[in-house]
Design a protein around this motif. Sequence first.
Motif, short mmCIF file in Angstrom:
data_model
loop_
_atom_site.label_atom_id
_atom_site.label_comp_id
_atom_site.label_asym_id
_atom_site.label_seq_id
_atom_site.Cartn_x
_atom_site.Cartn_y
_atom_site.Cartn_z
N SER A 64 -23.92 -32.32 12.30
CA SER A 64 -23.14 -31.55 11.33
C SER A 64 -22.39 -32.49 10.40
N PRO A 66 -18.97 -32.03 7.32
CA PRO A 66 -18.11 -31.13 6.54
C PRO A 66 -18.49 -31.15 5.07
N PHE A 78 -18.00 -26.62 7.78
CA PHE A 78 -19.08 -27.44 8.30
C PHE A 78 -20.44 -26.83 7.94
N ASP A 80 -24.05 -27.37 9.84
CA ASP A 80 -24.69 -28.04 10.96
C ASP A 80 -26.15 -27.63 11.07
#
Length: 322
Positions: A64, A66, A78, A80
């Motif tokens: 992941s 941000p 986030f 991911d």
Amino acid sequence: LRSLVGSEMCIRDRRRVRGSQEGKELLRKTRVDSIIKVGSVITLKPTTSVLDALEVLAANKISSAPVYNEERYRYYGFVDTLDLATYIVHLFRKNRQVHSHLFDPKELRPAFDMPVEHIINMSGRDAFIPLSNDKSVDIAIETALKYGYHRLAIHDSKGVIGILSQSDILTFLNAHINLFGDFVFKSISQLGLDKGKIITIPSTSKMIEAFDKILQERISGLAVTLPDGRIYGNLSASDLEGITEATFFKLDAPIFQVQELEPRGLVYLTPKDTLAQVIETIVKTSVHRVYIVEDMKPVGVISLSDVIRLFASPTVDVPCLL
């Protein structure tokens, strides 16, 4: 930092404690900023494409990142591998409605150019949760378990300084494993960790079927099995690595053809192995799950959350996160 997320969140939880007093004190006194890589946050821009996001995660061996708007000094959330898997599965279904067996790279290209700001937390399983850098590890554990998230954004007064992942917590526990008493040297069977639900998929199933099952079951990985029930491999959202508009057709191929002869990410132990061995194995191999096998047939699976849950404090008042 109130601009990082929408509102304050305060939680209070009670859990059964495990381990010696020395281990509990270690978790209570250790600050989260001492167990992360401060200042090494890999971010995505809101305009970063889905294709580039897949490449960034794969190149940095992370699950992941941000999404950060540099102009507004704001973190959006986030993105991911599960968000990307959700998007890719949706794209596959949409393409199948138009073409039964055709995957035209030219038609698919716009979808891979989609900015990641449109798929933030698309899976609904990993929202952006900030935690102050002066909070303790036990508070971080309780916070993550409370919301079921795999990572927390650690911040100081100036902004986010790092990401605390479940792997960071396991690495810390492994380094101090002898402080947690006899329970870490009990077997997987004694701790009841071999009784968890395990979801499998035949190696002859198509890749897209595996990703679809991961999303439907709300899990992060599957045990891939042979016709005789023996475990063959592991498949998770991270296996989207290398999927582009040009290789999209591979999602319609059997798992064993795509993973070939050496499936990655397969790590297993037996019910007789100890919790300490589970933690050490996870840290050494950087996997997110360990399968429990008997005669090479999967009977259980231990995730990072399963392990961390054993170290949760009995009573931790978690203050407002912002």
